[in-house]
Design a protein around this motif. Structure first.
Motif, mmCIF file in Angstrom:
data_model
loop_
_atom_site.group_PDB
_atom_site.id
_atom_site.type_symbol
_atom_site.label_atom_id
_atom_site.label_comp_id
_atom_site.label_asym_id
_atom_site.label_seq_id
_atom_site.Cartn_x
_atom_site.Cartn_y
_atom_site.Cartn_z
ATOM 1 N N THR A 33 0.843 -1.190 0.000
ATOM 2 C CA THR A 33 0.000 0.000 0.000
ATOM 3 C C THR A 33 0.884 1.247 0.000
ATOM 4 N N LYS A 34 0.590 2.199 -0.884
ATOM 5 C CA LYS A 34 1.377 3.433 -1.002
ATOM 6 C C LYS A 34 0.863 4.464 -0.005
ATOM 7 N N VAL A 35 1.791 4.988 0.820
ATOM 8 C CA VAL A 35 1.408 5.888 1.909
ATOM 9 C C VAL A 35 2.205 7.189 1.834
ATOM 10 N N VAL A 36 1.520 8.297 2.116
ATOM 11 C CA VAL A 36 2.171 9.590 2.327
ATOM 12 C C VAL A 36 1.993 9.968 3.795
ATOM 13 N N GLU A 50 0.791 -1.506 17.261
ATOM 14 C CA GLU A 50 -0.337 -2.417 17.027
ATOM 15 C C GLU A 50 -1.620 -1.641 16.752
ATOM 16 N N GLU A 51 -1.833 -0.560 17.498
ATOM 17 C CA GLU A 51 -3.040 0.252 17.295
ATOM 18 C C GLU A 51 -3.051 0.890 15.909
ATOM 19 N N LEU A 52 -1.905 1.413 15.497
ATOM 20 C CA LEU A 52 -1.833 2.044 14.175
ATOM 21 C C LEU A 52 -2.071 1.033 13.075
ATOM 22 N N MET A 53 -1.436 -0.127 13.162
ATOM 23 C CA MET A 53 -1.585 -1.106 12.097
ATOM 24 C C MET A 53 -2.979 -1.731 12.077
ATOM 25 N N ALA A 80 -5.658 0.009 12.704
ATOM 26 C CA ALA A 80 -6.423 1.025 11.976
ATOM 27 C C ALA A 80 -6.139 0.964 10.480
ATOM 28 N N VAL A 81 -4.860 0.822 10.119
ATOM 29 C CA VAL A 81 -4.492 0.737 8.695
ATOM 30 C C VAL A 81 -5.142 -0.470 8.039
ATOM 31 N N ASN A 82 -5.027 -1.622 8.675
ATOM 32 C CA ASN A 82 -5.590 -2.844 8.099
ATOM 33 C C ASN A 82 -7.101 -2.751 7.944
ATOM 34 N N ARG A 83 -7.765 -2.180 8.952
ATOM 35 C CA ARG A 83 -9.219 -2.064 8.870
ATOM 36 C C ARG A 83 -9.637 -1.140 7.731
ATOM 37 N N VAL A 84 -8.959 0.004 7.647
ATOM 38 C CA VAL A 84 -9.322 0.989 6.622
ATOM 39 C C VAL A 84 -9.057 0.458 5.223
ATOM 40 N N ASN A 131 -15.298 15.260 8.059
ATOM 41 C CA ASN A 131 -14.392 15.555 6.943
ATOM 42 C C ASN A 131 -13.834 14.292 6.294
ATOM 43 N N LYS A 132 -14.526 13.160 6.500
ATOM 44 C CA LYS A 132 -14.214 11.904 5.820
ATOM 45 C C LYS A 132 -12.866 11.311 6.207
ATOM 46 N N VAL A 133 -12.439 11.585 7.443
ATOM 47 C CA VAL A 133 -11.276 10.868 7.983
ATOM 48 C C VAL A 133 -11.713 9.443 8.307
ATOM 49 N N SER A 134 -10.883 8.488 7.963
ATOM 50 C CA SER A 134 -11.267 7.079 8.110
ATOM 51 C C SER A 134 -10.933 6.488 9.471
ATOM 52 N N ALA A 135 -9.967 7.056 10.187
ATOM 53 C CA ALA A 135 -9.604 6.544 11.513
ATOM 54 C C ALA A 135 -8.800 7.620 12.237
#
Length: 287
Positions: free
Chosen positions: A4-7, A110-113, A115-119, A97-101
């Motif tokens: 996944t490409k991330v900025v 673990e918390e960040l990943m 959120a990433v995996n869910r989104v 404003n359409k923030v996903s997490a």
């Protein structure tokens, strides 16, 4: 989520390095970083990421203004806010404003990943659903008709529908809820409804009330079986059907649900049967 490409949007070199380390360790590709609104616009246009991590406090701007700018470029880019500030009002504004997490600093890997995996899995799940659900609902209608009437249907037309249309006489609508929401509808002429009821019941219908009850249950069975097939493919869908809504009469208009559906027309021994089905993305459910 690998690849996944991330900025990363943050004005702190420490935060950028820390977040980047977590993402790279977990197989994501960090393709850019930014610390101002103009840098955000430029890096999004140049790198075309699928995901952006967003600080809330930035020089001359904030995370929500940057999020709006990102979605003006590409509304499909997912944004996860990572900020030390987190209260009910800020979270409410982020959702609007359409923030996903939303993940609070100090960052737990673990918390960040999670959120990433869910989104990001949400996007993959919807793409798969979009590629499969028409075939699955067609098969469910064919199978349901065959089992209940010992006859086959033949599909003859299929087209996208985004406007209201007029019912042939009797329409049964079933709402679908779960990871994604949708609607399934079966529409037939009253003559077809009576013939279909007689075949299912193995006798003539006792009246309109029985016809409505039988067609309602028939539609419920078809939609429930289709949703069960999808849930078996991935339990994350969690699809469930609502009780059917039944309408009948000479001038019934079926309203568009606000998202694109597909009309599928089939010939049966009892007359034409129209199957209408569609799903929408909906808002991500926050943890």
């Amino acid at each position: 989520m690998a690849g996944t490409k991330v900025v990363i949007v943050d004005d702190s070199p420490f935060s950028i390095a820390f977040i980047k380390g977590i993402l790279v360790r977990n197989g994501l590709e960090v393709v850019g970083e930014a610390g101002t609104l103009e840098e955000v616009k430029q890096v999004i246009q140049e790198t075309k990421p699928q995901l952006v991590t967003m600080d809330m406090t930035l020089p001359g701007t904030d995370g929500l203004e940057c999020t709006r700018a990102i979605h003006e470029i590409d509304r499909n880019i997912k944004v996860i806010v990572i900020s030390s500030m987190m209260d009910d009002e800020i979270v409410k504004e982020a959702k609007e404003n359409k923030v996903s997490a939303y993940v609070q600093k100090p960052i737990d890997e673990e918390e960040l990943m999670t959120a990433v995996n869910r989104v990001m899995s949400s996007e993959e799940l919807f793409r798969f659903l979009s590629s499969e659900y028409i075939k699955i609902f067609k098969e469910a209608l064919l199978d349901g008709t065959n089992k209940l009437t010992k006859s086959l249907i033949q599909y003859k037309d299929e087209h996208v529908c985004s406007k209201e249309f007029q019912s042939e006489g009797l329409a049964v609508i079933v709402g679908i809820i779960g990871k994604f929401s949708g609607r399934m509808l079966i529409d037939v002429k009253m003559e077809t409804a009576y013939k279909l009821t007689a075949s299912i019941m193995k006798r003539e219908a006792s009246g309109i009330d029985e016809v409505l009850a039988v067609l309602g249950e028939f539609t419920n069975i078809v939609s429930g079986n289709a949703c069960s097939i999808i849930n078996r493919m991935n339990k994350a869908y969690g699809l469930r059907v609502a009780p059917p809504t039944i309408m009948h009469g000479e001038s019934i208009h079926i309203t568009a649900p606000g998202y694109t559906t597909t009309n599928i027309l089939a010939d049966s021994d009892f007359g034409e049967i129209l199957l209408n089905i569609g799903f929408q993305r909906g808002d991500d459910q926050w943890m």
